[in-house]
Write a protein that holds these residues in place. Structure first.
Motif, PDB file in Angstrom:
ATOM      1  N   MET A  49       0.762  -1.369   0.274  1.00  0.00           N
ATOM      2  CA  MET A  49       0.025   0.136  -0.074  1.00  0.00           C
ATOM      3  C   MET A  49       0.823   1.277   0.162  1.00  0.00           C
ATOM      4  O   MET A  49       0.588   2.280  -0.995  1.00  0.00           O
ATOM      5  N   LEU A  50       1.936   1.246   0.821  1.00  0.00           N
ATOM      6  CA  LEU A  50       2.772   2.632   0.866  1.00  0.00           C
ATOM      7  C   LEU A  50       3.691   2.680  -0.509  1.00  0.00           C
ATOM      8  O   LEU A  50       3.803   3.690  -0.938  1.00  0.00           O
ATOM      9  N   ARG A  51       3.883   1.538  -1.188  1.00  0.00           N
ATOM     10  CA  ARG A  51       4.612   1.574  -2.377  1.00  0.00           C
ATOM     11  C   ARG A  51       3.763   2.239  -3.284  1.00  0.00           C
ATOM     12  O   ARG A  51       4.291   2.938  -4.052  1.00  0.00           O
ATOM     13  N   ALA A  52       2.481   1.673  -3.420  1.00  0.00           N
ATOM     14  CA  ALA A  52       1.620   2.294  -4.310  1.00  0.00           C
ATOM     15  C   ALA A  52       1.340   3.847  -4.080  1.00  0.00           C
ATOM     16  O   ALA A  52       1.334   4.746  -5.114  1.00  0.00           O
ATOM     17  N   ALA A  53       1.366   4.087  -2.768  1.00  0.00           N
ATOM     18  CA  ALA A  53       1.168   5.858  -2.613  1.00  0.00           C
ATOM     19  C   ALA A  53       2.306   6.566  -2.866  1.00  0.00           C
ATOM     20  O   ALA A  53       2.393   7.454  -3.350  1.00  0.00           O
ATOM     21  N   PHE A  54       3.582   5.737  -2.631  1.00  0.00           N
ATOM     22  CA  PHE A  54       4.797   6.447  -3.329  1.00  0.00           C
ATOM     23  C   PHE A  54       4.875   6.619  -4.566  1.00  0.00           C
ATOM     24  O   PHE A  54       5.261   7.873  -4.988  1.00  0.00           O
ATOM     25  N   ALA A  55       4.459   5.702  -5.359  1.00  0.00           N
ATOM     26  CA  ALA A  55       4.441   5.819  -6.911  1.00  0.00           C
ATOM     27  C   ALA A  55       3.394   6.860  -7.271  1.00  0.00           C
ATOM     28  O   ALA A  55       3.854   7.592  -8.077  1.00  0.00           O
ATOM     29  N   ALA A  56       2.284   6.784  -6.598  1.00  0.00           N
ATOM     30  CA  ALA A  56       1.337   8.056  -7.131  1.00  0.00           C
ATOM     31  C   ALA A  56       1.959   9.197  -6.704  1.00  0.00           C
ATOM     32  O   ALA A  56       1.697  10.189  -7.650  1.00  0.00           O
ATOM     33  N   LEU A  57       2.397   9.587  -5.538  1.00  0.00           N
ATOM     34  CA  LEU A  57       2.954  10.958  -5.203  1.00  0.00           C
ATOM     35  C   LEU A  57       4.191  11.282  -6.150  1.00  0.00           C
ATOM     36  O   LEU A  57       4.336  12.472  -6.566  1.00  0.00           O
ATOM     37  N   THR A  58       4.910  10.258  -6.404  1.00  0.00           N
ATOM     38  CA  THR A  58       6.252  10.501  -7.271  1.00  0.00           C
ATOM     39  C   THR A  58       5.757  10.960  -8.468  1.00  0.00           C
ATOM     40  O   THR A  58       6.372  11.961  -9.205  1.00  0.00           O
ATOM     41  N   SER A  59       4.698  10.376  -9.301  1.00  0.00           N
ATOM     42  CA  SER A  59       4.047  10.723 -10.593  1.00  0.00           C
ATOM     43  C   SER A  59       3.424  12.254 -10.547  1.00  0.00           C
ATOM     44  O   SER A  59       3.591  12.915 -11.573  1.00  0.00           O
ATOM     45  N   GLN A  60       3.151  12.670  -9.248  1.00  0.00           N
ATOM     46  CA  GLN A  60       2.693  14.039  -9.197  1.00  0.00           C
ATOM     47  C   GLN A  60       4.000  15.083  -8.960  1.00  0.00           C
ATOM     48  O   GLN A  60       3.897  16.261  -8.492  1.00  0.00           O
ATOM     49  N   ARG A  61       5.239  14.387  -8.684  1.00  0.00           N
ATOM     50  CA  ARG A  61       6.374  15.140  -8.197  1.00  0.00           C
ATOM     51  C   ARG A  61       6.319  15.664  -6.912  1.00  0.00           C
ATOM     52  O   ARG A  61       6.645  16.896  -6.726  1.00  0.00           O
ATOM     53  N   ARG A  62       5.492  14.966  -6.174  1.00  0.00           N
ATOM     54  CA  ARG A  62       5.465  15.082  -4.773  1.00  0.00           C
ATOM     55  C   ARG A  62       6.138  14.137  -3.991  1.00  0.00           C
ATOM     56  O   ARG A  62       6.318  13.125  -4.410  1.00  0.00           O
ATOM     57  N   ARG A  63       6.807  14.720  -2.944  1.00  0.00           N
ATOM     58  CA  ARG A  63       7.751  13.656  -2.067  1.00  0.00           C
ATOM     59  C   ARG A  63       6.924  13.258  -0.861  1.00  0.00           C
ATOM     60  O   ARG A  63       5.804  13.827  -0.535  1.00  0.00           O
ATOM     61  N   MET A  64       7.269  11.837  -0.716  1.00  0.00           N
ATOM     62  CA  MET A  64       6.891  11.241   0.742  1.00  0.00           C
ATOM     63  C   MET A  64       7.792  11.016   1.661  1.00  0.00           C
ATOM     64  O   MET A  64       8.823  10.434   1.450  1.00  0.00           O
ATOM     65  N   LEU A  65       7.418  11.375   2.904  1.00  0.00           N
ATOM     66  CA  LEU A  65       8.319  11.063   4.010  1.00  0.00           C
ATOM     67  C   LEU A  65       7.410  10.280   4.892  1.00  0.00           C
ATOM     68  O   LEU A  65       6.664  10.412   5.403  1.00  0.00           O
ATOM     69  N   VAL A  66       8.159   8.910   5.226  1.00  0.00           N
ATOM     70  CA  VAL A  66       7.335   8.108   6.179  1.00  0.00           C
ATOM     71  C   VAL A  66       7.953   8.274   7.637  1.00  0.00           C
ATOM     72  O   VAL A  66       9.036   8.132   7.774  1.00  0.00           O
ATOM     73  N   VAL A  67       6.998   8.400   8.629  1.00  0.00           N
ATOM     74  CA  VAL A  67       7.433   8.433   9.810  1.00  0.00           C
ATOM     75  C   VAL A  67       6.913   7.355  10.774  1.00  0.00           C
ATOM     76  O   VAL A  67       5.649   6.778  10.237  1.00  0.00           O
ATOM     77  N   ALA A  68       7.493   6.773  11.683  1.00  0.00           N
ATOM     78  CA  ALA A  68       7.177   5.865  12.667  1.00  0.00           C
ATOM     79  C   ALA A  68       7.260   6.117  14.032  1.00  0.00           C
ATOM     80  O   ALA A  68       8.273   6.946  14.392  1.00  0.00           O
ATOM     81  N   PRO A  69       6.661   5.490  14.969  1.00  0.00           N
ATOM     82  CA  PRO A  69       6.948   5.667  16.242  1.00  0.00           C
ATOM     83  C   PRO A  69       8.748   5.532  16.592  1.00  0.00           C
ATOM     84  O   PRO A  69       9.165   5.807  17.837  1.00  0.00           O
ATOM     85  N   THR A  70       9.143   4.451  15.916  1.00  0.00           N
ATOM     86  CA  THR A  70      10.598   4.116  16.431  1.00  0.00           C
ATOM     87  C   THR A  70      11.502   4.251  15.092  1.00  0.00           C
ATOM     88  O   THR A  70      10.845   4.244  13.868  1.00  0.00           O
ATOM     89  N   ARG A  71      12.515   4.521  15.168  1.00  0.00           N
ATOM     90  CA  ARG A  71      13.599   4.462  13.893  1.00  0.00           C
ATOM     91  C   ARG A  71      13.704   3.363  13.214  1.00  0.00           C
ATOM     92  O   ARG A  71      13.688   3.175  12.013  1.00  0.00           O
ATOM     93  N   LYS A  72      13.601   2.105  14.028  1.00  0.00           N
ATOM     94  CA  LYS A  72      13.490   0.995  13.271  1.00  0.00           C
ATOM     95  C   LYS A  72      12.791   0.522  12.357  1.00  0.00           C
ATOM     96  O   LYS A  72      12.548  -0.037  11.246  1.00  0.00           O
ATOM     97  N   ALA A  73      11.410   0.854  12.997  1.00  0.00           N
ATOM     98  CA  ALA A  73       9.975   0.657  12.128  1.00  0.00           C
ATOM     99  C   ALA A  73      10.211   1.456  10.708  1.00  0.00           C
ATOM    100  O   ALA A  73       9.644   1.234   9.678  1.00  0.00           O
ATOM    101  N   ALA A  74      10.552   2.788  11.078  1.00  0.00           N
ATOM    102  CA  ALA A  74      10.992   3.844   9.881  1.00  0.00           C
ATOM    103  C   ALA A  74      11.847   3.347   8.982  1.00  0.00           C
ATOM    104  O   ALA A  74      11.540   3.570   7.634  1.00  0.00           O
ATOM    105  N   SER A  75      13.044   2.653   9.433  1.00  0.00           N
ATOM    106  CA  SER A  75      14.239   2.218   8.298  1.00  0.00           C
ATOM    107  C   SER A  75      13.471   0.903   7.518  1.00  0.00           C
ATOM    108  O   SER A  75      13.935   0.807   6.431  1.00  0.00           O
ATOM    109  N   VAL A  76      12.497   0.215   8.318  1.00  0.00           N
ATOM    110  CA  VAL A  76      11.891  -1.157   7.545  1.00  0.00           C
ATOM    111  C   VAL A  76      11.080  -0.306   6.407  1.00  0.00           C
ATOM    112  O   VAL A  76      10.951  -0.848   5.388  1.00  0.00           O
ATOM    113  N   ALA A  77      10.270   0.441   6.831  1.00  0.00           N
ATOM    114  CA  ALA A  77       9.408   1.193   5.858  1.00  0.00           C
ATOM    115  C   ALA A  77      10.103   1.926   4.653  1.00  0.00           C
ATOM    116  O   ALA A  77       9.781   1.775   3.503  1.00  0.00           O
TER     117      ALA A  77
END
Length: 283
Positions: free
Chosen positions: A1-29
């Motif tokens: 789901m996040l990959r699809a959102a990332f592709a859609a935003l990229t096609s609009q020349r928009r950036r996506m920043l994924v944040v999570a409660p922990t750095r480990k979870a953010a790194s996985v994303a």
């Protein structure tokens, strides 16, 4: 789901920043999606937010403005450097069900200030945050769009997958007892006579799984109980000669960390059973 959102935003020349409660979870994303990622607190720290506790022990947020001196470091705050946001960017909060209300409030404040979109991805039925809960539920009520995914992909056993959905919304007491009975009959519940026995069973379970080289997460209702479980596991490992007591470090709350401990910093997250300390637990 996040990959699809990332592709859609990229096609609009928009950036996506994924944040999570922990750095480990953010790194996985970040690794799975390809988008930039950060822990929520690292993003907020970069934008001048600071957190601490007042005399009553309550969680307090403050914010530095450009040119102000950080009282903790003595350095002059010069503005964000790692996570500079542009109008139209999208901040996606993964594992949002575990974000406490106060942290979510300042994140929303930042998003409004920077004119960026904000999306929460998470589960209100997962382990609650340490602190005030309700951020994810509030986001659902006030968002201009909300989508609920109700198809289970993570279990090989379709009967158990269906059971997990009934567990999430058991309904009245009679149906809840049926769900509880089915969980017990399938071997998912250990029944004990008292609180101390429950703690000992959790500690034994850690060593059973750890001895087989497996990961195990222990979940407790309070930080105090998590600390007691951690201390008991640490002491047993000391008694078994797995940990060296000759050199020690001290974490938050005078928590002892020994050579050989596995330390994983978690903030505002009960999933591992601890706050800012998980010597033995991995999510």
């Amino acid at each position: 789901m996040l990959r699809a959102a990332f592709a859609a935003l990229t096609s609009q020349r928009r950036r996506m920043l994924v944040v999570a409660p922990t750095r480990k979870a953010a790194s996985v994303a970040s690794r799975e999606v390809g988008a930039a990622a950060s822990s929520i607190h690292a993003l907020l720290l970069d934008h001048g937010y600071r957190w601490g506790t007042d005399e009553a022990g309550a969680h307090v947020w403050t914010r530095l403005r450009v040119g102000e001196v950080d009282p903790r470091t003595g350095a002059v705050y010069g503005g964000p450097t790692q996570y500079v946001l542009r109008s139209g960017d999208r901040i996606v909060v993964d594992e949002a069900g575990m974000v406490d209300l106060q942290t979510a409030n300042v994140l929303v404040e930042l998003a409004i200030e920077q004119a960026v979109g904000l999306a929460f991805v998470g589960d209100t039925h997962q382990a609650l945050p340490v602190g005030h809960a309700g951020a994810m539920g509030s986001a659902i009520r006030h968002a201009n769009a909300a989508v609920e995914l109700d198809t289970v992909h993570r279990f090989r056993d379709p009967d158990y997958a269906a059971l997990t959905l009934r567990l999430r919304d058991a309904g009245d007491r009679e149906r809840a007892l049926v769900v509880a009975g089915e969980l017990a009959s399938r071997g998912h519940v250990d029944r004990v006579e008292h609180h101390d026995a429950a703690r000992e069973r959790m500690i034994d379970a850690f060593f059973e799984w750890h001895g087989r080289g497996k990961r195990v997460a222990l979940v407790s209702g309070t930080n105090a109980e998590a600390d007691a479980i951690n201390d008991a596991i640490q002491q047993r490992r000391v008694d078994q000669g797995e940990l060296d007591v000759r050199v020690a470090a001290w974490g938050m709350g005078e928590q002892r960390i020994l050579v050989g401990d596995t330390v994983q910093t978690r903030r505002n997250d009960r999933l591992t059973g601890v706050e800012n300390r998980a010597e033995y637990l991995e999510s």
